[in-house]
Design a protein around this motif. Structure first.
Motif, PDB file in Angstrom:
ATOM      1  N   ARG A  26      -6.227   0.165   0.212  1.00 46.64           N
ATOM      2  CA  ARG A  26      -6.548  -0.370   1.558  1.00 46.64           C
ATOM      3  C   ARG A  26      -6.408  -1.995   1.391  1.00 46.64           C
ATOM      4  O   ARG A  26      -6.866  -2.428   0.474  1.00 46.64           O
ATOM      5  N   ARG A  77      -5.184   3.648   3.426  1.00 44.22           N
ATOM      6  CA  ARG A  77      -6.294   3.356   4.472  1.00 44.22           C
ATOM      7  C   ARG A  77      -6.144   2.282   5.200  1.00 44.22           C
ATOM      8  O   ARG A  77      -5.678   1.105   4.615  1.00 44.22           O
ATOM      9  N   HIS A  78      -6.485   2.179   6.430  1.00 47.29           N
ATOM     10  CA  HIS A  78      -6.178   1.248   7.367  1.00 47.29           C
ATOM     11  C   HIS A  78      -7.864   0.431   7.647  1.00 47.29           C
ATOM     12  O   HIS A  78      -8.837   0.931   7.312  1.00 47.29           O
ATOM     13  N   ARG A 126       0.824  -1.095  -0.020  1.00 42.72           N
ATOM     14  CA  ARG A 126      -0.071   0.132   0.006  1.00 42.72           C
ATOM     15  C   ARG A 126       0.705   1.284  -0.043  1.00 42.72           C
ATOM     16  O   ARG A 126       0.558   2.217  -0.686  1.00 42.72           O
TER      17      ARG A 126
END
Length: 92
Positions: free
Chosen positions: A37, A91-92, A20
């Motif tokens: 993500r 993004r997590h 990522r």
């Protein structure tokens, strides 16, 4: 202003290898907005918005395997409605 947005789903050894963050770096260099993500199935979702040429360049990079630490088996893409992304984020 973004011309096109694409969702790419990247399969293979793409989680836990810096995929990522490498994608974020590549997308930022290309001037794209969007995000990358991890998904629960072990794949990575990449949303890229920009000119057709910029988006195609990122998709080509993904299909060529992304970062050296990853092993990409396949990349599936589909058009996405343009979103309001200020930059390219992880993004997590």
């Amino acid at each position: 202003m973004a011309n096109v947005c694409v969702s790419a789903y990247v399969y293979g050894r793409v989680q836990g290898v810096g995929f990522r963050y490498s994608t974020q770096q590549q997308a930022t260099q290309l001037g794209l907005t969007g995000y990358a993500r991890n998904l629960d199935d072990g794949s990575v979702e990449v949303v890229a918005c920009g000119s057709q040429q910029q988006v195609d360049s990122l998709i080509d990079w993904l299909k060529q395997g992304g970062p050296k630490s990853a092993k990409v088996d396949r990349v599936l893409t589909e058009p996405k409605a343009p979103g309001d992304y200020p930059d390219f984020r992880v993004r997590h």
